[in-house]
Scaffold this motif. Structure first.
Motif, PDB file in Angstrom:
ATOM      1  N   SER A  68       0.897  -1.158   0.014  1.00  0.00           N
ATOM      2  CA  SER A  68       0.068   0.002   0.231  1.00  0.00           C
ATOM      3  C   SER A  68       0.925   1.190  -0.158  1.00  0.00           C
ATOM      4  N   LEU A  69       0.739   2.051  -1.085  1.00  0.00           N
ATOM      5  CA  LEU A  69       1.908   3.215  -1.232  1.00  0.00           C
ATOM      6  C   LEU A  69       0.899   4.633  -1.072  1.00  0.00           C
ATOM      7  N   PRO A  70       1.690   5.414  -0.281  1.00  0.00           N
ATOM      8  CA  PRO A  70       1.062   6.878  -0.251  1.00  0.00           C
ATOM      9  C   PRO A  70       1.349   7.533  -1.427  1.00  0.00           C
ATOM     10  N   ASN A  75       6.485  12.063  -0.817  1.00  0.00           N
ATOM     11  CA  ASN A  75       7.079  10.780  -0.632  1.00  0.00           C
ATOM     12  C   ASN A  75       7.983  10.341  -1.655  1.00  0.00           C
ATOM     13  N   ASP A 107      -6.333   1.887  -3.313  1.00  0.00           N
ATOM     14  CA  ASP A 107      -6.200   1.315  -2.098  1.00  0.00           C
ATOM     15  C   ASP A 107      -7.523   0.956  -1.266  1.00  0.00           C
ATOM     16  N   LEU A 134      -6.741   7.092  -7.186  1.00  0.00           N
ATOM     17  CA  LEU A 134      -6.355   6.754  -5.828  1.00  0.00           C
ATOM     18  C   LEU A 134      -7.591   6.599  -4.873  1.00  0.00           C
ATOM     19  N   SER A 135      -7.376   6.128  -3.725  1.00  0.00           N
ATOM     20  CA  SER A 135      -8.548   6.212  -2.541  1.00  0.00           C
ATOM     21  C   SER A 135      -8.466   7.575  -2.191  1.00  0.00           C
ATOM     22  N   ARG A 139      -3.933   6.914  -1.450  1.00  0.00           N
ATOM     23  CA  ARG A 139      -3.153   5.621  -1.765  1.00  0.00           C
ATOM     24  C   ARG A 139      -3.396   4.909  -2.625  1.00  0.00           C
ATOM     25  N   LYS A 141      -2.178   0.538  -4.437  1.00  0.00           N
ATOM     26  CA  LYS A 141      -1.885  -0.774  -4.170  1.00  0.00           C
ATOM     27  C   LYS A 141      -1.202  -1.525  -5.244  1.00  0.00           C
TER      28      LYS A 141
END
Length: 279
Positions: A68-70, A75, A107, A134-135, A139, A141
């Motif tokens: 799970s990536l921000p 980042n 995500d 993105l969520s 984020r 995945k």
């Protein structure tokens, strides 16, 4: 949400807008706008590296693992605004130990039964253009099916629900207050050519420059770009990064410059850099 864009283009030389809830980054930009509540605006950006599993802070990805990536905020070497709803990326997979596939998706959703990349052992680095939503928390995945594999993710743009007119209005509102420094960086020295809100500029070590601001910048977005002090010149190739000098020094940033091989090294005449800060 379905990402859709129409072909209305607008160019504004020297400025890219990355509207963040509390931070905005400026650089060269072009916007493709889409009308309607379900449409989005695509904002291209200077490519940046979100993740590289070859670096010490990351590890090669194992089998049957979901990462799970921000995306929102800073980042890796990317700063993505908090109103971004999707990313345009170039994803590269290599050194796979078994035939596998990577799946990339938002995500907050169930993993789809599709693949984004299909690396196999002995194959050269396998790049692929990938777009993901993105969520709400910003984020996404990445799932690796089998074996171990290295992954690099570079971001080249993002999608936002903000309209073209909203982006234009925000640019006009924030330009007067933007903090920036244009620096002439030579071996062993650095000098401020012009700036706003900048206290001083110093050469610290090889390829390391310190920029001090009048006010705190730790909660701001930063972007550094190479440029040539000579209007007819072309900047020397190489990466440039920005980071907070120390967690407790809220008014100072470090700008690091690298050559084309990734070695941290001083800039040479007539190179310099521009540093933009938006709070």
């Amino acid at each position: 949400m379905t990402i859709r864009v129409r072909s209305l283009l607008w160019f504004a030389t020297g400025v890219v807008l990355a509207v963040v809830a509390t931070a905005v980054v400026m650089n060269t930009w072009r916007v493709e706008a889409a009308p309607g509540d379900d449409d989005t605006t695509f904002v291209p950006m200077q490519p940046c590296r979100l993740i590289d599993t070859r670096t010490p802070q990351d590890d090669i990805w194992g089998p049957n693992v979901t990462q799970s990536l921000p995306a929102h905020g800073t980042n890796g070497r990317c700063t993505i605004p908090f109103d971004a709803t999707g990313l345009s990326m170039n994803v590269t997979a290599f050194e796979a130990t078994e035939p596998t596939h990577l799946t990339i998706w938002p995500d907050d959703e169930t993993r789809p039964e599709v693949s984004s990349l299909n690396p196999v052992p002995g194959q050269p680095p396998t790049p692929n253009a990938v777009t993901t939503e993105l969520s709400p928390g910003g984020r996404f995945k990445v799932f690796n099916l089998a074996g171990h594999v290295h992954v690099i993710i570079d971001v080249n743009g993002y999608y936002t629900a903000s309209s073209l007119q909203e982006l234009s209005t925000r640019v006009e509102q924030i330009e007067p207050s933007m903090r920036f420094a244009q620096v002439d960086a030579d071996p062993g020295t650095a000098s401020l050519l012009r700036g706003n809100g900048v206290r001083s500029v110093h050469h610290s070590l090889a390829g390391l420059y310190q920029v001090d601001f009048d006010d705190p910048v730790d909660r701001c977005a930063w972007l550094a770009t190479r440029n040539s002090i000579d209007p007819t010149g072309v900047p020397t190739p190489g990466e440039i990064t920005v980071e907070l000098r120390t967690p407790t020094d809220r008014r100072s940033l470090w700008v690091r410059t690298y050559d084309s091989t990734g070695k941290q090294i001083d800039m040479t005449n007539p190179d310099g850099f521009s540093l933009h800060v938006m709070c």
